[in-house]
Design a protein around this motif. Structure first.
Motif, PDB file in Angstrom:
ATOM      1  N   GLY A 148       0.933  -0.917  -0.367  1.00  0.00           N
ATOM      2  CA  GLY A 148      -0.380  -0.438  -0.358  1.00  0.00           C
ATOM      3  C   GLY A 148       1.237   1.314   0.090  1.00  0.00           C
ATOM      4  N   LYS A 149       0.366   1.972   0.177  1.00  0.00           N
ATOM      5  CA  LYS A 149       1.155   3.992  -0.095  1.00  0.00           C
ATOM      6  C   LYS A 149       0.772   4.120   1.320  1.00  0.00           C
ATOM      7  N   ALA A 150       2.222   4.996   1.669  1.00  0.00           N
ATOM      8  CA  ALA A 150       2.660   5.134   2.493  1.00  0.00           C
ATOM      9  C   ALA A 150       2.894   6.958   1.847  1.00  0.00           C
ATOM     10  N   LEU A 151       2.602   7.952   2.881  1.00  0.00           N
ATOM     11  CA  LEU A 151       2.898   9.610   2.718  1.00  0.00           C
ATOM     12  C   LEU A 151       3.987   9.980   3.935  1.00  0.00           C
ATOM     13  N   GLU A 203       5.362   3.606  -3.079  1.00  0.00           N
ATOM     14  CA  GLU A 203       3.581   2.669  -2.801  1.00  0.00           C
ATOM     15  C   GLU A 203       4.664   1.263  -3.666  1.00  0.00           C
ATOM     16  N   ALA A 204       4.453   0.144  -3.371  1.00  0.00           N
ATOM     17  CA  ALA A 204       5.917  -0.506  -4.437  1.00  0.00           C
ATOM     18  C   ALA A 204       7.473   0.116  -4.852  1.00  0.00           C
ATOM     19  N   GLY A 205       7.570   0.712  -3.477  1.00  0.00           N
ATOM     20  CA  GLY A 205       9.268   0.638  -4.648  1.00  0.00           C
ATOM     21  C   GLY A 205       9.051   2.268  -5.475  1.00  0.00           C
ATOM     22  N   GLN A 206       7.822   3.258  -6.272  1.00  0.00           N
ATOM     23  CA  GLN A 206       7.586   4.159  -6.835  1.00  0.00           C
ATOM     24  C   GLN A 206       7.584   5.266  -5.988  1.00  0.00           C
ATOM     25  N   ALA A 242      -1.757  17.918  -4.231  1.00  0.00           N
ATOM     26  CA  ALA A 242      -2.708  16.814  -4.832  1.00  0.00           C
ATOM     27  C   ALA A 242      -2.477  16.202  -3.802  1.00  0.00           C
ATOM     28  N   VAL A 243      -1.246  15.845  -2.595  1.00  0.00           N
ATOM     29  CA  VAL A 243      -1.447  15.019  -1.890  1.00  0.00           C
ATOM     30  C   VAL A 243      -2.292  14.230  -0.454  1.00  0.00           C
ATOM     31  N   PRO A 244      -3.550  15.453  -0.357  1.00  0.00           N
ATOM     32  CA  PRO A 244      -4.678  15.187   0.091  1.00  0.00           C
ATOM     33  C   PRO A 244      -5.649  13.520  -0.380  1.00  0.00           C
ATOM     34  N   THR A 245      -5.465  13.404  -2.443  1.00  0.00           N
ATOM     35  CA  THR A 245      -5.944  13.464  -2.908  1.00  0.00           C
ATOM     36  C   THR A 245      -5.456  11.814  -3.088  1.00  0.00           C
ATOM     37  N   GLY A 246      -6.538  10.972  -2.823  1.00  0.00           N
ATOM     38  CA  GLY A 246      -7.030   9.394  -2.331  1.00  0.00           C
ATOM     39  C   GLY A 246      -5.936   9.352  -0.807  1.00  0.00           C
ATOM     40  N   ALA A 247      -5.455   9.304  -0.377  1.00  0.00           N
ATOM     41  CA  ALA A 247      -4.066   9.961   0.831  1.00  0.00           C
ATOM     42  C   ALA A 247      -5.246   9.263   1.839  1.00  0.00           C
ATOM     43  N   GLN A 248      -7.235   8.659   2.066  1.00  0.00           N
ATOM     44  CA  GLN A 248      -7.155   8.259   3.302  1.00  0.00           C
ATOM     45  C   GLN A 248      -6.603   6.751   3.138  1.00  0.00           C
ATOM     46  N   GLN A 249      -6.357   6.022   2.372  1.00  0.00           N
ATOM     47  CA  GLN A 249      -5.655   5.104   2.456  1.00  0.00           C
ATOM     48  C   GLN A 249      -4.549   4.784   2.993  1.00  0.00           C
ATOM     49  N   ALA A 250      -3.770   6.015   2.631  1.00  0.00           N
ATOM     50  CA  ALA A 250      -2.393   6.035   2.615  1.00  0.00           C
ATOM     51  C   ALA A 250      -1.456   5.601   4.351  1.00  0.00           C
ATOM     52  N   ASN A 278      -3.774   1.189  13.008  1.00  0.00           N
ATOM     53  CA  ASN A 278      -2.426   0.252  12.736  1.00  0.00           C
ATOM     54  C   ASN A 278      -1.503  -0.321  11.598  1.00  0.00           C
ATOM     55  N   ARG A 279      -1.837   0.607  10.623  1.00  0.00           N
ATOM     56  CA  ARG A 279      -1.330   0.435   9.739  1.00  0.00           C
ATOM     57  C   ARG A 279       0.095   1.520   9.308  1.00  0.00           C
ATOM     58  N   ASP A 280      -0.587   2.668  10.216  1.00  0.00           N
ATOM     59  CA  ASP A 280       0.809   3.252  11.186  1.00  0.00           C
ATOM     60  C   ASP A 280       1.619   2.757  11.765  1.00  0.00           C
ATOM     61  N   HIS A 281       1.465   1.995  12.667  1.00  0.00           N
ATOM     62  CA  HIS A 281       2.701   1.049  13.239  1.00  0.00           C
ATOM     63  C   HIS A 281       3.265  -0.376  12.384  1.00  0.00           C
ATOM     64  N   GLN A 282       2.344  -0.620  11.366  1.00  0.00           N
ATOM     65  CA  GLN A 282       2.732  -1.824   9.952  1.00  0.00           C
ATOM     66  C   GLN A 282       4.167  -0.827   9.566  1.00  0.00           C
ATOM     67  N   LEU A 283       3.579   0.228   9.268  1.00  0.00           N
ATOM     68  CA  LEU A 283       4.785   1.226   8.453  1.00  0.00           C
ATOM     69  C   LEU A 283       5.838   1.628   9.208  1.00  0.00           C
ATOM     70  N   ALA A 284       5.421   1.964  10.399  1.00  0.00           N
ATOM     71  CA  ALA A 284       7.229   1.776  11.243  1.00  0.00           C
ATOM     72  C   ALA A 284       7.656   1.455  11.197  1.00  0.00           C
ATOM     73  N   ALA A 285       6.806  -0.250  11.453  1.00  0.00           N
ATOM     74  CA  ALA A 285       7.649  -1.377  12.023  1.00  0.00           C
ATOM     75  C   ALA A 285       8.089  -1.621  10.499  1.00  0.00           C
ATOM     76  N   ALA A 286       7.612  -1.114   9.604  1.00  0.00           N
ATOM     77  CA  ALA A 286       8.841  -1.941   8.244  1.00  0.00           C
ATOM     78  C   ALA A 286       9.631  -0.811   8.430  1.00  0.00           C
ATOM     79  N   ILE A 287       9.729   0.606   8.242  1.00  0.00           N
ATOM     80  CA  ILE A 287      10.829   0.876   8.026  1.00  0.00           C
ATOM     81  C   ILE A 287      11.705   1.106   9.376  1.00  0.00           C
ATOM     82  N   ILE A 288      11.440   0.620  10.294  1.00  0.00           N
ATOM     83  CA  ILE A 288      12.842   0.234  11.821  1.00  0.00           C
ATOM     84  C   ILE A 288      13.033  -1.177  11.014  1.00  0.00           C
ATOM     85  N   GLN A 289      12.725  -1.918  10.572  1.00  0.00           N
ATOM     86  CA  GLN A 289      13.074  -3.037  10.466  1.00  0.00           C
ATOM     87  C   GLN A 289      14.469  -2.831   9.173  1.00  0.00           C
ATOM     88  N   LEU A 290      14.381  -1.667   8.440  1.00  0.00           N
ATOM     89  CA  LEU A 290      14.816  -0.880   7.366  1.00  0.00           C
ATOM     90  C   LEU A 290      16.202  -0.157   7.725  1.00  0.00           C
TER      91      LEU A 290
END
Ligand code: GLY
Ligand code: MN
Length: 465
Positions: free
Chosen positions: A23-26, A66-69, A108-116, A152-164
């Motif tokens: 998914g998308k991270a901002l 998102e997906a490396g992009q 343009a940040v808010p466009t489609g940001a609800q799922q980020a 929880n999504r924010d938590h997962q993102l933080a956890a993924a960033i930490i692993q890196l």
């Protein structure tokens, strides 16, 4: 400009994040706060999570991952700004510089940001903008995870960033070595100029001048003090007196944001007194024992306990503590004199990723222990190759601890107060190095700065040992 290796490391980081987080991270870079009026600003420091993936400290920018992009959301400065700040790159040029595949205006940040998902900013202006543009509450990252789906999504993102960010790549290691080298030069400048100075402030100026000459700010407020017992003493009002120890905890930050964190303690006169010598050597023994024990798989908490044990045993030998060192450590008696943790993660932040609370420092299922001797331990994980940590044991005589009636009562059988009185010219000693965990052991990034007592004395005296 970023080198091809740096560009490739950045792409690799984004790619790895894409593999670990769907998914998308901002991520927001933030803005520098004004100093009383709008056109005067404090120096800008981009958010470290932003810097980790974008590489460059762009102000008031957001990146989408998102997906490396990579998408850059950024507005070119108003043309009038060129009058005051000189010409700016266009958004397309900036996107090219950081390797962004797409670039859009900030609006343009808010466009489609609800799922980020995002990492909550510490500065309230940026945090409010995150809430507004994502259109949802953003609770602080909870170490234990959250029931709320978006949090929880924010938590997962933080956890993924930490692993890196736990294990440093080639780009990071080059930067960290650069910060370490400049910091070593700065400390050497401080050591070799102390005899010429009469105040903490003048030594600080010499130390920081070396960093400034390399276009590096300090990574944190320098500690340059004859009152080393104040652990984060960042005022410089004192004159230097001949019998004082000067504790210097100062580190440079590279222009791309990578930190060093180094402490040395030296005698203002160029010569340690006999009591200072004993306690300096004891702190150094703890420092050396921890560094010798570093290798992948070792628990950082065990290094802390090794330092505690070395200090307790040395204090028994010196006659300040009484009893069995193991029992003294179990009772946290060492923490009367060594009350903080043995070190922490180092990276883009001097205490790396502590904006995420203990999520980075403490491994899954681990929480801070309430014991006095462990509560300030900032890192409780097994070491991995390419982690960078500090090792920083110390000895302090802190009035708030040593004059505390409850503690005096609790440890009445452990401390020889009459013996301690012989060491009154030691208010604080800390020795801190930055250490890279390698496949077989470790490499001290700051090893060019002497720790041995005779070498430190020789440096202050302006000769070589
Ligand atoms: N350099 C200060 C600290 O590590 O807390
Ligand atoms: Mn430190």
């Amino acid at each position: 400009m970023l080198t091809p290796t740096e560009q490739s490391c950045l792409r690799q980081r984004r790619h790895q994040l894409g593999q670990q987080f769907e998914g998308k991270a901002l991520l927001w870079s933030g803005v520098s706060p004004p100093r009383n009026f709008a056109a005067n600003h404090f120096p800008f420091r981009a958010s470290s999570h932003f810097l980790y993936f974008a590489g460059l400290p762009l102000q008031n920018a957001v990146i989408g991952l998102e997906a490396g992009q990579l998408t850059l959301f950024w507005d070119e400065p108003h043309p009038d700004a060129a009058l005051w700040h000189g010409p700016s790159l266009s958004r397309a040029e900036m996107a090219d510089r950081i390797g962004a595949e797409t670039h859009l205006p900030l609006s343009a940040v808010p466009t489609g940001a609800q799922q980020a998902a995002t990492v909550p900013a510490l500065s309230s202006d940026t945090y409010q903008q995150q809430i507004e543009w994502l259109g949802r509450p953003i609770p602080p990252i909870n170490t234990q995870g959250s029931q709320d789906q978006e949090a929880n999504r924010d938590h997962q993102l933080a956890a993924a960033i930490i692993q890196l960010r736990l294990q440093q790549d080639e780009f990071a290691l080059t930067q960290l070595q650069q910060a370490a080298d400049i910091t070593v030069s700065a400390h050497l400048q401080g050591m070799t100029s102390t005899l010429n100075h009469t105040s903490e402030a003048a030594v600080r100026a010499d130390i920081e001048s070396v960093m400034m000459a390399h276009q590096c700010p300090t990574a944190y407020a320098s500690i340059v003090t004859v009152h080393g017992e104040v652990l984060h003493n960042d005022a410089y009002p004192h004159a230097l007196a001949s019998g004082d120890l000067l504790l210097v905890d100062a580190g440079a930050e590279t222009p791309l944001g990578w930190a060093a964190d180094v402490t040395r303690t030296w005698p203002v006169s160029g010569q340690f007194s006999a009591p200072q010598r004993d306690l300096y050597d004891l702190v150094l023994a703890a420092h050396d024992a921890c560094i010798a024990a570093i290798r992948p798989g070792v628990e950082f908490r065990d290094l802390h306990l090794l330092a505690a044990q070395t200090i307790a045993s040395g204090l028994v030998d010196i006659g300040i503590l009484k009893g069995q060192p193991e029992v003294l450590v179990e009772r946290d008696a060492h923490a009367l004199f060594f009350p903080h943790g043995i070190g922490h993660l180092l990276g883009l932040d001097v205490h790396d990723m502590e904006d995420l609370g203990d999520l980075a420092g403490y491994g899954a299922g681990r929480r801070r222990c309430d014991r006095r001797g462990l509560r300030y331990l900032r890192l409780d994980r097994p070491l991995r190759p390419q982690m960078v940590v500090t090792i920083e044991p110390g000895f302090y005589q802190i009035p708030a601890l040593l004059h505390n009636p409850d503690l005096r009562q609790q440890y009445r059988d452990c401390v020889d107060w009459d013996r301690l009185a012989h060491f009154e010219d030691v208010r604080g000693i800390r020795i801190e190095d930055d250490v890279l965990v390698t496949a077989e052991g470790c490499q001290v990034l700051t090893s060019a700065l002497p720790t041995q007592r005779a070498e430190v004395e020789a440096c202050v005296q302006g000769s070589t040992a």
